[in-house]
Design a protein around this motif. Structure first.
Motif, PDB file in Angstrom:
ATOM      1  N   GLY A  38      74.925  85.459  40.316  1.00 23.89           N
ATOM      2  CA  GLY A  38      74.396  84.442  41.218  1.00 23.89           C
ATOM      3  C   GLY A  38      75.058  83.097  40.990  1.00 23.89           C
ATOM      4  N   LEU A  41      78.720  83.199  42.273  1.00 27.70           N
ATOM      5  CA  LEU A  41      78.806  83.106  43.724  1.00 27.70           C
ATOM      6  C   LEU A  41      78.493  81.697  44.196  1.00 27.70           C
ATOM      7  CD1 LEU A  41      79.259  84.575  46.366  1.00 27.70           C
ATOM      8  CD2 LEU A  41      76.848  85.188  46.388  1.00 27.70           C
ATOM      9  N   ASP A  42      77.545  81.048  43.528  1.00 27.24           N
ATOM     10  CA  ASP A  42      77.186  79.688  43.909  1.00 27.24           C
ATOM     11  C   ASP A  42      78.366  78.739  43.707  1.00 27.24           C
ATOM     12  OD1 ASP A  42      74.927  77.836  44.657  1.00 27.24           O
ATOM     13  OD2 ASP A  42      75.593  76.914  42.785  1.00 27.24           O
ATOM     14  N   VAL A  45      81.004  79.514  46.486  1.00 30.28           N
ATOM     15  CA  VAL A  45      80.632  79.017  47.814  1.00 30.28           C
ATOM     16  C   VAL A  45      80.800  77.505  47.904  1.00 30.28           C
ATOM     17  CG1 VAL A  45      78.688  78.688  49.392  1.00 30.28           C
ATOM     18  CG2 VAL A  45      79.083  80.923  48.354  1.00 30.28           C
ATOM     19  N   ARG A  46      80.440  76.790  46.819  1.00 26.47           N
ATOM     20  CA  ARG A  46      80.600  75.337  46.845  1.00 26.47           C
ATOM     21  C   ARG A  46      82.062  74.931  46.906  1.00 26.47           C
ATOM     22  NH1 ARG A  46      76.479  75.068  42.840  1.00 26.47           N
ATOM     23  NH2 ARG A  46      78.083  74.706  41.263  1.00 26.47           N
ATOM     24  N   ASN A  51      82.399  73.866  52.859  1.00 26.95           N
ATOM     25  CA  ASN A  51      81.178  73.447  52.209  1.00 26.95           C
ATOM     26  C   ASN A  51      81.354  72.174  51.387  1.00 26.95           C
ATOM     27  OD1 ASN A  51      79.332  75.324  53.119  1.00 26.95           O
ATOM     28  ND2 ASN A  51      80.075  76.872  51.718  1.00 26.95           N
ATOM     29  N   LYS A 103      72.658  84.347  55.167  1.00 29.54           N
ATOM     30  CA  LYS A 103      73.016  84.735  53.806  1.00 29.54           C
ATOM     31  C   LYS A 103      74.343  85.472  53.773  1.00 29.54           C
ATOM     32  CE  LYS A 103      68.586  84.907  51.411  1.00 29.54           C
ATOM     33  NZ  LYS A 103      67.675  85.738  50.584  1.00 29.54           N
ATOM     34  N   ILE A 107      72.942  86.990  48.946  1.00 32.87           N
ATOM     35  CA  ILE A 107      72.501  86.103  47.863  1.00 32.87           C
ATOM     36  C   ILE A 107      72.516  84.644  48.285  1.00 32.87           C
ATOM     37  CG2 ILE A 107      72.970  85.329  45.498  1.00 32.87           C
ATOM     38  CD1 ILE A 107      74.242  88.036  44.968  1.00 32.87           C
ATOM     39  N   LYS A 108      73.695  84.139  48.643  1.00 34.31           N
ATOM     40  CA  LYS A 108      73.843  82.718  48.950  1.00 34.31           C
ATOM     41  C   LYS A 108      73.595  82.438  50.419  1.00 34.31           C
ATOM     42  CE  LYS A 108      74.847  78.423  48.237  1.00 34.31           C
ATOM     43  NZ  LYS A 108      73.970  77.566  47.422  1.00 34.31           N
ATOM     44  N   SER A 109      72.800  81.412  50.706  1.00 29.68           N
ATOM     45  CA  SER A 109      72.474  81.044  52.081  1.00 29.68           C
ATOM     46  C   SER A 109      73.384  79.914  52.558  1.00 29.68           C
ATOM     47  CB  SER A 109      71.014  80.602  52.171  1.00 29.68           C
ATOM     48  OG  SER A 109      70.648  80.311  53.498  1.00 29.68           O
TER      49      SER A 109
END
Length: 273
Positions: A38, A41-42, A45-46, A51, A103, A107-109
């Motif tokens: 988690g 992935l966070d 994504v950032r 993003n 999502k 997991i990530k929204s």
């Protein structure tokens, strides 16, 4: 001196400014040690370019006699207190805001777009008068209340979206909208209107901050505006109601947006507010 109002659906922001705030982010550390999938992935994504908070679009109303502006918390989009469909007449007031999230990898929204709904306040109070004796808390959870608004042809409404996910394409956006519209439109045998609506997004270059407005007039005409330009008008009550149903129906794509809009609308209508 304010610019002369032009006919058509537009946000009335006579003294507004579009503010862009840029900030520089450091290099993404997507290969740094992480404690869990988690967290990995966070971080990833950032690090994605769409993003990084390179721009933040804020649309504000400096002169709004009715209602108040609202900020959608997750995207930072500021929605004005009023939205005028045709010049300075037929102005709807903001009832609520929210965000459409999606999502990835379960997991990530990702926040795809923010949204707000504007309605003609006087017409709404008159059309929904039978609900005026019910408390706000009850109306917010009453699907019949939302259905009454969606089928109220005498109430002008404007659904305004602001794209927050900079990497989305026009085809991806349309596929998502079509997935929600197709079932009710086919059931109503209104495929022709759906196909015509699809052409609204032909050739549109999506970007972060792109404004999209859907204005529903009293006669069931849906006028779309993308990036401030008219993108066509379709006369179809079925399309108008089905489009609103995506956000106000029994299974909304953004429950928080529906709750916010319902609270604002109920506060407008209820005598107990």
């Amino acid at each position: 001196m304010h610019p002369k109002a032009q006919p058509g659906c537009r946000i009335e922001c006579p003294d507004s400014q579009i503010k862009q705030q840029r900030r520089t982010t450091g290099p993404p550390h997507i290969f740094a040690p992480v404690a869990s999938l988690g967290a990995a992935l966070d971080n990833f994504v950032r690090s994605l370019p769409w993003n990084r908070s390179e721009t933040q679009v804020s649309v504000e109303a400096a002169d709004a006699p009715e209602g108040t502006s609202q900020t959608e918390a997750k995207t930072g989009t500021v929605f004005p207190a009023r939205f005028c469909q045709r010049g300075n007449s037929h102005c709807g007031t903001l009832q609520g805001v929210g965000v459409r999230s999606k999502k990835i990898a379960g997991i990530k929204s990702i926040n795809v777009y923010s949204l707000g709904l504007f309605v003609d306040p006087e017409a709404a109070k008159k059309s929904l008068e039978s609900y005026s004796n019910k408390p706000v808390a009850q109306l917010v959870n009453d699907q019949d209340f939302y259905d009454a608004l969606m089928t109220a042809d005498d109430v002008e409404k404007t659904l305004h979206l602001n794209i927050a996910f900079g990497s989305i394409s026009s085809s991806q956006f349309w596929n998502a909208i079509e997935g929600a519209l197709a079932p009710p439109m086919k059931q109503l045998h209104a495929e022709d209107a759906l196909n015509e609506f699809a052409r609204t997004f032909d050739g549109v270059k999506f970007r972060k901050g792109l404004p999209i407005s859907f204005c529903i007039a009293k006669d069931g005409e849906l006028t779309s505006k993308i990036d401030g330009r008219d993108s066509g008008t379709i006369k179809s009550k079925d399309l108008c109601r089905s489009l609103l149903g995506i956000y106000l129906g029994a299974s909304p794509v953004s429950p928080d947006a529906k709750n916010s809009i319902g609270t604002g609308l109920a506060s407008l209508v209820s005598s107990d507010a």
